[in-house]
Design an enzyme around this catalytic site. Structure first.
Site, PDB file in Angstrom:
ATOM      1  N   THR A 185       0.828  -1.201   0.000  1.00  0.00           N
ATOM      2  CA  THR A 185       0.000   0.000   0.000  1.00  0.00           C
ATOM      3  C   THR A 185       0.861   1.250   0.000  1.00  0.00           C
ATOM      4  OG1 THR A 185      -1.500   1.319   1.354  1.00  0.00           O
ATOM      5  CG2 THR A 185      -0.257  -0.358   2.498  1.00  0.00           C
ATOM      6  N   ARG A 186       0.357   2.268  -0.670  1.00  0.00           N
ATOM      7  CA  ARG A 186       0.984   3.589  -0.578  1.00  0.00           C
ATOM      8  C   ARG A 186      -0.070   4.610  -0.199  1.00  0.00           C
ATOM      9  NH1 ARG A 186       0.361   3.544  -6.581  1.00  0.00           N
ATOM     10  NH2 ARG A 186      -0.397   5.605  -7.121  1.00  0.00           N
ATOM     11  N   HIS A 190      -8.546   2.549   4.158  1.00  0.00           N
ATOM     12  CA  HIS A 190      -9.951   2.785   4.482  1.00  0.00           C
ATOM     13  C   HIS A 190     -10.652   1.438   4.611  1.00  0.00           C
ATOM     14  CE1 HIS A 190      -9.442   7.067   4.155  1.00  0.00           C
ATOM     15  NE2 HIS A 190      -8.918   6.949   2.953  1.00  0.00           N
ATOM     16  N   GLY A 278      -5.100  -5.465  -5.991  1.00  0.00           N
ATOM     17  CA  GLY A 278      -6.411  -4.819  -6.092  1.00  0.00           C
ATOM     18  C   GLY A 278      -6.591  -4.172  -7.450  1.00  0.00           C
ATOM     19  N   ARG A 279      -7.440  -3.172  -7.477  1.00  0.00           N
ATOM     20  CA  ARG A 279      -7.661  -2.438  -8.718  1.00  0.00           C
ATOM     21  C   ARG A 279      -6.512  -1.465  -8.941  1.00  0.00           C
ATOM     22  NH1 ARG A 279     -11.311   1.218  -8.285  1.00  0.00           N
ATOM     23  NH2 ARG A 279     -12.718   0.909 -10.023  1.00  0.00           N
ATOM     24  N   ASP A 280      -6.105  -1.334 -10.182  1.00  0.00           N
ATOM     25  CA  ASP A 280      -5.114  -0.344 -10.574  1.00  0.00           C
ATOM     26  C   ASP A 280      -3.882  -0.352  -9.667  1.00  0.00           C
ATOM     27  OD1 ASP A 280      -4.222   1.591 -12.322  1.00  0.00           O
ATOM     28  OD2 ASP A 280      -5.038   3.256 -11.163  1.00  0.00           O
TER      29      ASP A 280
END
Ligand SMILES: [Zn+2]
Length: 375
Positions: A185-186, A190, A278-280
């Site tokens: 993650t960057r 959420h 995940g997405r993108d």
């Protein structure tokens, strides 16, 4: 090596740390960019196993053309060191931008490369506005290849989160984990990301939350803020003995699909058997299709990567379902879904307003509000 965990990529965890040679001060110095320095540190720790140094032309060409090293092992992105001119000696010292010596490199080869071709293949665009492509175009014209010996590790930005692959592996083994899912993650986490990490965790022994803390675009949320947000989230909402939060020292390349493969292989070296895509993933702007970073995994033979990707769609809280869901699991229409655009979330946070609790945990939102107020 920790029994039961996935083997490092190529079978052996590389260690390129070593003693500072007596002649280090007298060598010609090559100054690294922040991206190259991040790569160097990952070479040192074995995060880029099986690489032992910056790539030569055989590896480089096959990686660019076919996403494999010359040995036939999968590898998705060049790990190269750009220089203005060929060094005179057969050994150079590598320094960071402040001039501090970090390593020596035994010169194997110096070769020219076609930046536009590399951009087209690796970033799927030759557009100089793309941040990864812009960085590539700004580089010197030659690549300097050879094995490195790192005698000065970089001071970690988050010492409490610093763990080399050997350390995460030891920690996983100590906890008796065999199947571990890595989460790149960057961004702040959420509810949507919390949901998919927990879906993944339901099927494995442990979760490695592995925020990227290397160089990112200036408009990404600063790492220090994100780290604080991960801490409160794990503290309040995850079983602590099932989760490790640790820093991933890589610099972002924003290469989308290829970077998803690269991120997965790096996490394999850290001991992850599974990796969330995940997405993108690793995308930027509209250069990549929403699910391109998932589709690229099909370009490899089954089990060739060894680490297992876990694909997720966009998820949301559905009021009719009364829980987090995605289009795969919820039959209701968008009216029942709690959806906020990134722009809307930023607007709420910068006005000091909490987004709905179905979208963001209030503890996380509070940290982001503080950060927006301070900036
Ligand atoms: Zn629903």
């Amino acid at each position: 090596m920790s029994a039961g965990l996935i083997r490092p990529h190529g079978g052996t965890l590389v260690d390129r740390t070593g003693e500072r040679p007596a002649d280090a001060e007298s060598l010609e110095v090559v100054t690294l960019t922040p991206r190259e320095a991040a790569d160097l540190d990952m070479l040192a720790s074995g995060a880029l196993s099986p690489l032992t140094g910056f790539m030569g032309p055989a590896d480089y060409e096959r990686v660019v053309e076919e996403m494999h090293l010359a040995s036939g092992l999968p590898w998705a992105l060049p790990v190269c060191l750009a220089v203005r001119a060929a060094p005179k000696g057969d050994r150079v010292a590598l320094a960071d931008e402040t001039g501090r010596l970090l390593a020596v490199l035994d010169v194997a080869e110096v070769f020219p490369y076609d930046a536009e071709h590399e951009a087209e293949k690796c970033f799927r665009t030759t557009d100089g506005e793309h941040p990864g492509v812009a960085r590539l175009y700004a580089q010197h014209d030659l690549y300097l290849a050879g094995p490195v010996t790192v005698f000065e590790r970089q001071a970690p930005g988050f010492p409490e989160l610093h763990r080399d692959p050997k350390d995460t592996r030891a920690l996983f083994a100590e906890r008796g984990w065999k199947r571990v899912v890595g989460f790149q993650t960057r961004n702040p986490i959420h509810r949507a990301h919390e949901y998919l990490t927990k879906c993944a965790l339901e099927t494995v022994d442990g979760l490695l939350v592995h925020p990227l803390v290397g160089e990112t675009k200036s408009d990404d949320v600063p790492a220090a803020v994100r780290v604080k947000a991960y801490d409160v989230l794990v503290e309040g909402y995850y079983p602590k003995d099932r989760v490790v939060v640790s820093a991933f020292p890589a610099a972002m390349r924003y290469a989308g699909p290829r970077e998803a493969i690269w991120h997965a292989l790096c996490r394999k070296n850290y001991g992850c058997s599974h990796f969330i895509v995940g997405r993108d993933h690793a995308g930027v702007g509209s250069y990549y299709g929403t699910y391109d970073a998932q589709l690229v995994f099909d370009e490899f033979e089954a089990h060739e990567l060894d680490i297992e990707p876990m694909f997720f769609e966009h998820s949301f809280f559905c009021k009719a379902c009364g829980q987090m869901a995605s289009a795969k699991t919820c039959p209701h229409s968008g009216d029942d879904h709690v959806f906020l655009s990134g722009t809307k979330v930023r607007e709420l946070l910068s006005n000091g307003q909490l987004p709905p609790a179905e979208f963001s945990r209030p503890e996380v939102a509070a940290i982001l509000i503080d950060a927006y107020r301070a900036s």
